[in-house]
Design an enzyme around this catalytic site. Structure first.
Site, PDB file in Angstrom:
ATOM      1  N   CYS A 337      -2.810   3.403  -5.427  1.00  0.00           N
ATOM      2  CA  CYS A 337      -2.761   4.436  -4.371  1.00  0.00           C
ATOM      3  C   CYS A 337      -3.106   3.718  -3.082  1.00  0.00           C
ATOM      4  O   CYS A 337      -4.252   3.667  -2.673  1.00  0.00           O
ATOM      5  CB  CYS A 337      -3.778   5.529  -4.682  1.00  0.00           C
ATOM      6  SG  CYS A 337      -3.398   6.411  -6.195  1.00  0.00           S
ATOM      7  N   ASP A 492      -7.809   3.083  -6.053  1.00  0.00           N
ATOM      8  CA  ASP A 492      -8.599   3.656  -4.957  1.00  0.00           C
ATOM      9  C   ASP A 492      -8.110   5.103  -4.854  1.00  0.00           C
ATOM     10  O   ASP A 492      -7.198   5.417  -4.095  1.00  0.00           O
ATOM     11  CB  ASP A 492      -8.324   2.859  -3.677  1.00  0.00           C
ATOM     12  CG  ASP A 492      -9.192   3.316  -2.524  1.00  0.00           C
ATOM     13  OD1 ASP A 492     -10.350   3.671  -2.763  1.00  0.00           O
ATOM     14  OD2 ASP A 492      -8.704   3.325  -1.379  1.00  0.00           O
ATOM     15  N   CYS A 543     -13.927   7.605  -1.839  1.00  0.00           N
ATOM     16  CA  CYS A 543     -14.782   7.736  -0.649  1.00  0.00           C
ATOM     17  C   CYS A 543     -15.421   9.122  -0.644  1.00  0.00           C
ATOM     18  O   CYS A 543     -15.468   9.786   0.372  1.00  0.00           O
ATOM     19  CB  CYS A 543     -13.986   7.478   0.623  1.00  0.00           C
ATOM     20  SG  CYS A 543     -12.590   8.574   0.843  1.00  0.00           S
TER      21      CYS A 543
HETATM   22  C1  LIG Z   1      -7.826   7.002  -0.681  1.00  0.00           C
HETATM   23  S1  LIG Z   1      -6.198   6.886  -0.112  1.00  0.00           S
HETATM   24  C2  LIG Z   1      -5.864   5.186  -0.350  1.00  0.00           C
HETATM   25  C3  LIG Z   1      -6.395   4.290   0.719  1.00  0.00           C
HETATM   26  C4  LIG Z   1      -5.921   2.873   0.556  1.00  0.00           C
HETATM   27  N1  LIG Z   1      -6.257   2.344  -0.740  1.00  0.00           N
HETATM   28  C5  LIG Z   1      -6.459   1.954   1.635  1.00  0.00           C
HETATM   29  O1  LIG Z   1      -7.501   1.329   1.414  1.00  0.00           O
HETATM   30  O2  LIG Z   1      -5.852   1.833   2.694  1.00  0.00           O
HETATM   31  C6  LIG Z   1      -5.312   7.622  -1.426  1.00  0.00           C
HETATM   32  C7  LIG Z   1      -3.821   7.480  -1.327  1.00  0.00           C
HETATM   33  O3  LIG Z   1      -3.300   7.896  -2.578  1.00  0.00           O
HETATM   34  C8  LIG Z   1      -2.036   8.429  -2.357  1.00  0.00           C
HETATM   35  N2  LIG Z   1      -1.677   9.202  -3.563  1.00  0.00           N
HETATM   36  C9  LIG Z   1      -2.111  10.416  -3.951  1.00  0.00           C
HETATM   37  N3  LIG Z   1      -1.573  10.750  -5.141  1.00  0.00           N
HETATM   38  C10 LIG Z   1      -0.789   9.718  -5.520  1.00  0.00           C
HETATM   39  C11 LIG Z   1       0.037   9.465  -6.627  1.00  0.00           C
HETATM   40  N4  LIG Z   1       0.178  10.352  -7.626  1.00  0.00           N
HETATM   41  N5  LIG Z   1       0.714   8.308  -6.688  1.00  0.00           N
HETATM   42  C12 LIG Z   1       0.607   7.388  -5.693  1.00  0.00           C
HETATM   43  N6  LIG Z   1      -0.173   7.575  -4.606  1.00  0.00           N
HETATM   44  C13 LIG Z   1      -0.859   8.718  -4.511  1.00  0.00           C
HETATM   45  C14 LIG Z   1      -2.178   9.228  -1.090  1.00  0.00           C
HETATM   46  O4  LIG Z   1      -0.921   9.393  -0.454  1.00  0.00           O
HETATM   47  C15 LIG Z   1      -3.133   8.339  -0.288  1.00  0.00           C
HETATM   48  O5  LIG Z   1      -2.413   7.534   0.594  1.00  0.00           O
END
Ligand SMILES: C[S@@+](CC[C@H](N)C(=O)[O-])C[C@H]1O[C@@H](n2cnc3c(N)ncnc32)[C@H](O)[C@@H]1O
Length: 635
Positions: A337, A492, A543
């Site tokens: 993610c 994450d 977070c």
């Molecule tokens: C906490 S943020 C990630 C931050 C990133 N790791 C960083 O450090 O820049 C969570 C991310 O998960 C993505 N997300 C949510 N559900 C998801 C899924 N089923 N598959 C892939 N990505 C997903 C969201 O779009 C979001 O961008």
């Protein structure tokens, strides 16, 4: 406090964090009332020091520190060293927009220099002449000399290398500062009311952009000085929340007086600014800076556009999470993610841009953000794809050769990433006893004639070759990944984000939404576990403060997958995890948290702790094959 009341009658930064009642009770039980109060207090403020991760493939930490001082010096020359009521941004000779610190006048201006030295002065701070502050701590006289010189040249600015993370530059901020909200000769000034999200960005150093403005005084003209306040959600009387004001409202109107009745915006005064457009233009435009902040309650430098590609503004625990994963050059890593790519690029840099970092996100636009960031940081090892990570493990048929299932490719050079290596394809060019089986249909061709077997193998070969041939297109179409095909996986996870700072409202989350987050995280974790090879590493992070999304997910992982075990983490800056559990979520099987021996194996960053970070959680698992298990147990 008394002084502040006199200077800013009625206005001040006295926020109170609103929660859903159930969530508040739950978190109070989890942390104890005293610690929860301290957490709430910290949540409403930004972290005072900004953390910049250095792209060590492009610059060293001392070089970045030197360049930051140069940027500051250049801006000081453009705008004058003491900028009384000046703009906070200016154009340099090349037309680049550069940041400037402000707040040297008004309540915050004093004879006291703003670079701290003495007990709070970072001993590893690099001074303007390149010397480390630690080298001058021996004699009081030399400290004072340096202090005077640095303070005189950089009255509002200090930066230093992080004592543990050598690729991190800390930049000092200030706050809460006293800011006088009166106009000249004590006259009351006009006001702009902004949305909470906008205010949270302003508290982190941004200016007010057009979409963030909700309401303002009448007859506002470009250049006018305004007090900036925030409309924060309050109970709407029906069990929900409402900000109580519609965009475009004039504050003096009867309508506004009714709408804003009971508004606590005077407690949410975040600073003074200068109008960059008139009121009419403000509600006609759709983008641009509406108010440039000139005096801030929290004074943090913005880094937008500064040293692009060389630094990345990132919360300290996120930097730690990428380090804890411990990626090595040449490995194949999955960031499940990944958007906007902060940790992905940190991983790529730790791998010295050698190996493969696959970054997934379910949003197309966010995948573009990852690609753009990787380009900006000149990282070639990163490939970003749009994929729903809850469906990231391949369920395709297996190919069976002489009774052996051809294992999925784990080669880091396999450019199709999801499927089979060239060696495996070559190996079925001359099959002797080939049987094709489809696990789902259960069909087998072992009774076919040699001719038919060869024909089937050729057909399969063509299918796979086609995939390889259209390498680029195949990459765009990535649907899933073979089990056990990554050395390390970072999850994450999307979460309730209750650790993010500053936060002026926390009422959106209910016990039910918290429960949903934790279910989703377990679903993602189920996939992550399958994708790590035996002997590999899985890091789970969030977070949020919610133990149900942190310790309870770790409990679920350890109880469900016996081949997982918690590993010690390096570096270790956060505190221990929570032991015990809470029976809050009825009907949820995983409300238990950690056991005593496990708490020091996770890392929990608590807002309000001395390290002054956002709330964050990191668990690191090693994936092994234990006695009596086969690889099939995790496929
Ligand atoms: C906490 S943020 C990630 C931050 C990133 N790791 C960083 O450090 O820049 C969570 C991310 O998960 C993505 N997300 C949510 N559900 C998801 C899924 N089923 N598959 C892939 N990505 C997903 C969201 O779009 C979001 O961008």
């Amino acid at each position: 406090m008394e002084g502040r009341e006199k200077r800013s009658p009625g206005y001040g930064f006295r926020p109170k964090l609103m929660w859903n009642t159930g969530v508040q009770e739950y978190l109070t039980r989890a942390y104890g009332a005293k610690q929860f109060d301290a957490i709430c207090d910290a949540l409403m403020r930004p972290c005072i020091n900004s953390t910049l991760r250095v792209n060590t493939l492009q610059a060293s930490t001392p070089e970045v520190i030197e360049q930051l001082y140069n940027v500051f010096r250049k801006n000081s020359m453009i705008m004058g060293t003491h900028r009384v009521g000046s703009q906070v941004q200016g154009l340099d000779e090349s037309g680049q927009k550069q940041w400037l610190n402000s707040n040297t006048e008004g309540a915050n201006a004093s004879a006291e220099p703003n670079v701290e030295i003495g007990p709070n002065f970072p001993s590893n701070m690099t001074l303007k002449d390149g010397s480390a502050a630690s080298t001058i701590l021996e004699s009081r006289e030399s400290i004072d000399d340096k202090y005077r010189r640095v303070s005189a040249e950089f009255p509002d600015f200090s930066c230093w290398e992080h004592p543990v993370l050598k690729d991190v530059v800390m930049v000092g901020g200030r706050g809460p500062c006293e800011v006088d909200c009166r106009g000249e000769a004590g006259a009351s000034v006009k006001e702009v009311v902004v949305s909470r999200k906008c205010a949270e960005a302003v508290l982190r150093g941004a200016n007010v952009f057009v979409p963030g403005v909700l309401a303002c005084s009448q007859h506002l003209e470009e250049g006018d000085v305004v007090a900036v306040t925030v409309a924060v959600e309050r109970p709407d009387g029906g069990g929900g929340w409402s900000v109580g004001i519609t965009r475009g409202t004039t504050l003096e109107s009867e309508h506004a007086v009714i709408q804003m009745e009971g508004s606590t915006r005077s407690n949410y005064f975040i600073g003074m600014g200068r109008m960059m457009m008139s009121r009419t233009a403000l509600f006609r435009e759709i983008k641009g800076v509406a108010v440039e902040m000139t005096k801030r309650i929290f004074d943090l430098p913005p880094f937008h556009g500064v040293l692009e590609g060389q630094i990345f503004l990132q919360n300290l625990p996120s930097i730690v999470a990428a380090r804890v994963l411990d990626p090595k050059p040449g490995e194949r890593i999955l960031d499940m993610c990944a958007a906007p790519g902060g940790k992905t690029t940190a991983i790529g840099i730790l791998m010295k841009d050698r190996g493969e970092v696959i970054a997934l996100d379910r949003s197309h636009n966010k995948v573009s953000d990852i690609k753009n960031l990787a380009d900006e940081m000149k990282l070639n090892c990163i490939q970003a794809y749009k994929l729903d990570a809850t469906k990231s493990v391949t369920q395709e048929p297996h190919i069976v050769l002489n009774g052996d299932t051809i294992s999925p490719s784990k080669s880091s050079s396999d450019s199709t990433t999801a499927n089979f290596s060239q060696a495996q394809i070559d190996s079925i060019k001359q099959p002797r006893h080939v049987s094709m089986s489809n696990k789902q249909s259960g069909t087998t061709t072992s009774s076919l004639s040699p001719y038919e077997i060869k024909a089937a193998a050729r057909k399969e070969l063509r299918r796979m070759k086609n995939r390889l041939a259209s390498d680029k297109a195949a990459l765009q179409r990535i649907k899933s990944f073979q089990p056990q095909s990554f050395d390390r996986v970072l999850l994450d996870a999307p979460c309730s984000a209750l650790g993010l700072r500053p936060r002026l409202f926390a009422g959106e989350e209910t016990l039910e939404t918290l429960r949903q987050h934790s279910c989703y995280q377990r679903k993602l974790l189920d996939q992550a576990v399958k994708l790590v090879r035996p002997g590999g590493t899985l890091v789970y992070s969030t977070c949020t403060l919610n133990p149900g999304e942190n310790e309870a997910v770790v409990r679920y992982a350890l109880d469900t997958y016996h081949f997982l075990s918690l590993m010690p983490q390096e570096p270790r800056i956060g505190g221990p995890g929570l032991v015990g559990g809470l029976d809050v979520f009825d009907g949820m099987s995983y409300k238990e948290w950690l056991r005593e021996g496990e708490k020091h194996l996770v890392q929990r960053f608590s807002p309000g702790a001395s390290y002054d970070t956002i709330g964050f959680f990191i668990a690191k698992f090693s994936v092994s094959l234990k006695m009596g298990q086969s690889r099939d147990d995790i496929i």
